[in-house]
Design a protein around this motif. Sequence first.
Motif, PDB file in Angstrom:
ATOM      1  N   GLY A 136     -16.744   1.011   8.655  1.00 22.49           N
ATOM      2  CA  GLY A 136     -17.375   1.928   9.603  1.00 22.49           C
ATOM      3  C   GLY A 136     -16.971   3.384   9.495  1.00 22.49           C
ATOM      4  O   GLY A 136     -16.875   4.067  10.516  1.00 22.49           O
ATOM      5  N   PRO A 137     -16.743   3.924   8.270  1.00 20.92           N
ATOM      6  CA  PRO A 137     -16.444   5.352   8.181  1.00 20.92           C
ATOM      7  C   PRO A 137     -17.697   6.180   8.489  1.00 20.92           C
ATOM      8  O   PRO A 137     -18.802   5.779   8.133  1.00 20.92           O
ATOM      9  N   THR A 138     -17.507   7.293   9.169  1.00 22.74           N
ATOM     10  CA  THR A 138     -18.584   8.261   9.377  1.00 22.74           C
ATOM     11  C   THR A 138     -18.052   9.598   8.884  1.00 22.74           C
ATOM     12  O   THR A 138     -16.829   9.743   8.696  1.00 22.74           O
ATOM     13  N   SER A 141     -15.379  10.966  11.177  1.00 25.81           N
ATOM     14  CA  SER A 141     -14.145  10.174  11.212  1.00 25.81           C
ATOM     15  C   SER A 141     -13.313  10.377   9.949  1.00 25.81           C
ATOM     16  O   SER A 141     -12.081  10.333   9.992  1.00 25.81           O
ATOM     17  N   MET A 142     -13.970  10.630   8.829  1.00 20.65           N
ATOM     18  CA  MET A 142     -13.212  10.899   7.601  1.00 20.65           C
ATOM     19  C   MET A 142     -12.402  12.188   7.738  1.00 20.65           C
ATOM     20  O   MET A 142     -11.244  12.267   7.309  1.00 20.65           O
ATOM     21  N   ALA A 144     -11.538  13.468  10.589  1.00 21.36           N
ATOM     22  CA  ALA A 144     -10.545  13.219  11.642  1.00 21.36           C
ATOM     23  C   ALA A 144      -9.284  12.609  11.039  1.00 21.36           C
ATOM     24  O   ALA A 144      -8.161  12.936  11.451  1.00 21.36           O
ATOM     25  N   LEU A 145      -9.444  11.729  10.060  1.00 27.10           N
ATOM     26  CA  LEU A 145      -8.280  11.148   9.381  1.00 27.10           C
ATOM     27  C   LEU A 145      -7.447  12.248   8.718  1.00 27.10           C
ATOM     28  O   LEU A 145      -6.212  12.221   8.743  1.00 27.10           O
ATOM     29  N   ALA A 146      -8.160  13.221   8.138  1.00 27.53           N
ATOM     30  CA  ALA A 146      -7.451  14.337   7.505  1.00 27.53           C
ATOM     31  C   ALA A 146      -6.727  15.180   8.556  1.00 27.53           C
ATOM     32  O   ALA A 146      -5.576  15.593   8.351  1.00 27.53           O
ATOM     33  N   ARG A 148      -5.602  14.224  11.476  1.00 25.73           N
ATOM     34  CA  ARG A 148      -4.443  13.481  11.991  1.00 25.73           C
ATOM     35  C   ARG A 148      -3.263  13.574  11.019  1.00 25.73           C
ATOM     36  O   ARG A 148      -2.112  13.781  11.415  1.00 25.73           O
ATOM     37  N   PRO A 193     -16.495  16.428  24.477  1.00 27.37           N
ATOM     38  CA  PRO A 193     -16.310  14.985  24.253  1.00 27.37           C
ATOM     39  C   PRO A 193     -15.635  14.679  22.916  1.00 27.37           C
ATOM     40  O   PRO A 193     -15.879  15.349  21.914  1.00 27.37           O
ATOM     41  N   MET A 194     -14.784  13.667  22.928  1.00 24.17           N
ATOM     42  CA  MET A 194     -14.123  13.248  21.696  1.00 24.17           C
ATOM     43  C   MET A 194     -15.157  12.551  20.807  1.00 24.17           C
ATOM     44  O   MET A 194     -15.873  11.663  21.258  1.00 24.17           O
ATOM     45  N   ILE A 195     -15.229  12.990  19.560  1.00 21.14           N
ATOM     46  CA  ILE A 195     -16.137  12.329  18.612  1.00 21.14           C
ATOM     47  C   ILE A 195     -15.336  11.311  17.807  1.00 21.14           C
ATOM     48  O   ILE A 195     -15.639  10.123  17.783  1.00 21.14           O
ATOM     49  N   SER A 196     -14.326  11.796  17.109  1.00 21.95           N
ATOM     50  CA  SER A 196     -13.434  10.917  16.371  1.00 21.95           C
ATOM     51  C   SER A 196     -12.061  11.572  16.464  1.00 21.95           C
ATOM     52  O   SER A 196     -11.821  12.608  15.849  1.00 21.95           O
ATOM     53  N   ASP A 197     -11.229  10.985  17.252  1.00 18.77           N
ATOM     54  CA  ASP A 197      -9.928  11.519  17.605  1.00 18.77           C
ATOM     55  C   ASP A 197      -9.143  11.945  16.349  1.00 18.77           C
ATOM     56  O   ASP A 197      -8.979  11.124  15.441  1.00 18.77           O
ATOM     57  N   ARG A 201     -16.331  17.277  19.949  1.00 15.81           N
ATOM     58  CA  ARG A 201     -17.685  17.713  19.549  1.00 15.81           C
ATOM     59  C   ARG A 201     -17.663  19.140  19.025  1.00 15.81           C
ATOM     60  O   ARG A 201     -18.310  19.464  18.035  1.00 15.81           O
TER      61      ARG A 201
END
Lengths: 386, 144
Positions: A136-138, A141-142, A144-146, A148, A193-197, A201
């Motif tokens: 489920g990567p979007t 979110s990719m 967001a991983l960076a 984090r 709003p949080m999209i991908s922590d 947005r």
Amino acid sequence: MSIRGKAFIAGAYEHPDRKIPDKSVAQVHAEVAVGALADAGLSLADVDGFFCSGDAPGFGPLSMADYLGLTRLRYVDSTETGGSSYVGHVGHAAAAIAAGKCRVALITLAGLPRSQPPARSGRPSGPESAFESPFGPTTPSMYALAARRHMHEYGTTSAQLAAVKVAASQHAQHNPNAMLRNPVTAEEVLDSPMISDPLHRLDCCVISDGGGALVVVAPEIAKNLPGRTVKVLGHGEAPKLQGSRIDLTHTGAVWSGPRAFAEAGVTPADVDYASIYDSFTITVLQTVEDLGFCEKGKGGAFVADGALLAPHGALPFNTDGGGLCNNHPTNRGGMTKVIEAVRQLRGEANAPVQVPGCDIALVHGTGGSIGTRMGSATLILGQEDA
Amino acid sequence: MSETRQLPAPAPEVNPETEPFWAATARGELLVKQCEECASLIWYPRSVCPDCGSLRTRWRPVSGRGRVYSYTVNHRGEGPYRDCGPYVLAYVELDEGPRLMTNIVAADGGRLGDGELAVGLPVEVAFHDTGEGSALPRFRPQSH
């Protein structure tokens, strides 16, 4: 061989609309093509090199070239590196011109993801797909991983990321065509709003219809044109391919940047204005570090200190409002990045954000994914006489 | 706090090159490729070594244990994840080295609470059946 001074950007055009429900994608390619050629003082009949990327409708570059009636083509290129494609295309066009393969290169981008989302691509999936897509990567979110991981390694904060959006919004208020014209505060970014922590947005770019085009010409063509042209000084590319050990804290700019600076014969300190790919706030933060505008890991403090604000920040960026506020046509921001750099060098940016004495501009494009399979292209442009 | 509702487990596209990997997941075994020339561990699995260019690669099992390299709670899933609510997308660094994209789940296979997540969290593989002869290698906090 270097491309320095071997080619000039003579025309640039950004489609003024951000929602285009009543036109076809090909039609928008035609509108931006004609717009950029008119800006240069040229016409479709003058074009002998054509560049678009893999998202153009039809069969490679052939359908668009046919639609546009470009019957004199000697050179075509449909390099696809996502949103960075168009930054790379300028370098490729300059190399083709330097090699005598064409003299008037047209680069076009158009798409309507906002009003006419495209059907799923029929292309075979990539060999990596089975090992990623089931989880489920979007796109957000990719990144967001960076974000984090950057926070973990360097202590970067959400408020620092928000500073990138705040600066873009300050610039966008002066752009009548910008999709989001209201200045925002860091608090408003953090409250969205949080999209991908940890990405909210307002850490994400807009989704807009539209497009843009560029005309790159040989020096002998440039000198006979009526308007101001911009000199191509250097170009570097570096797809980031990490194999088994993906790394989320750096971009391909660590390689494409030095290549472009070396070819142009300038350093980060010489850059008066920068168009930095801004799909997300974290994209900008990592890129300014990797291009050498600040120490690695210190991007958070750099942007929070107002460095990106035009006209007087240390590194005025994205004075059109960028992808975060102005326009991110067809989810590909490279084209508009080049266009705003051309405006700055011609002194045609919106007056409150025009960088005084803008002699050297840098453009950086990012595309694709971020851990690996990342397109990366850096372009350095200068005044006609640079 | 974890909810017991399971994440979607969409089946991967399987082809002759990757069939041994997915067949192993159905048996509860995690494989990676290893280069027979330079001994590199290759992820994602492929038939050419991206480090030395050799076409001589073989499957080998790994421990299925590692640590969270990065994670995000994604609130806007797409496709099969569109309506499943927030879920954790992550990269896990295996003890053997490679970094894999995956989901982090609770011990019971459900959702892991926000407070339980951290970069560096020790995790172990947990296979989620796709119902099509394969299982997705997800990760949960190590039980011991």
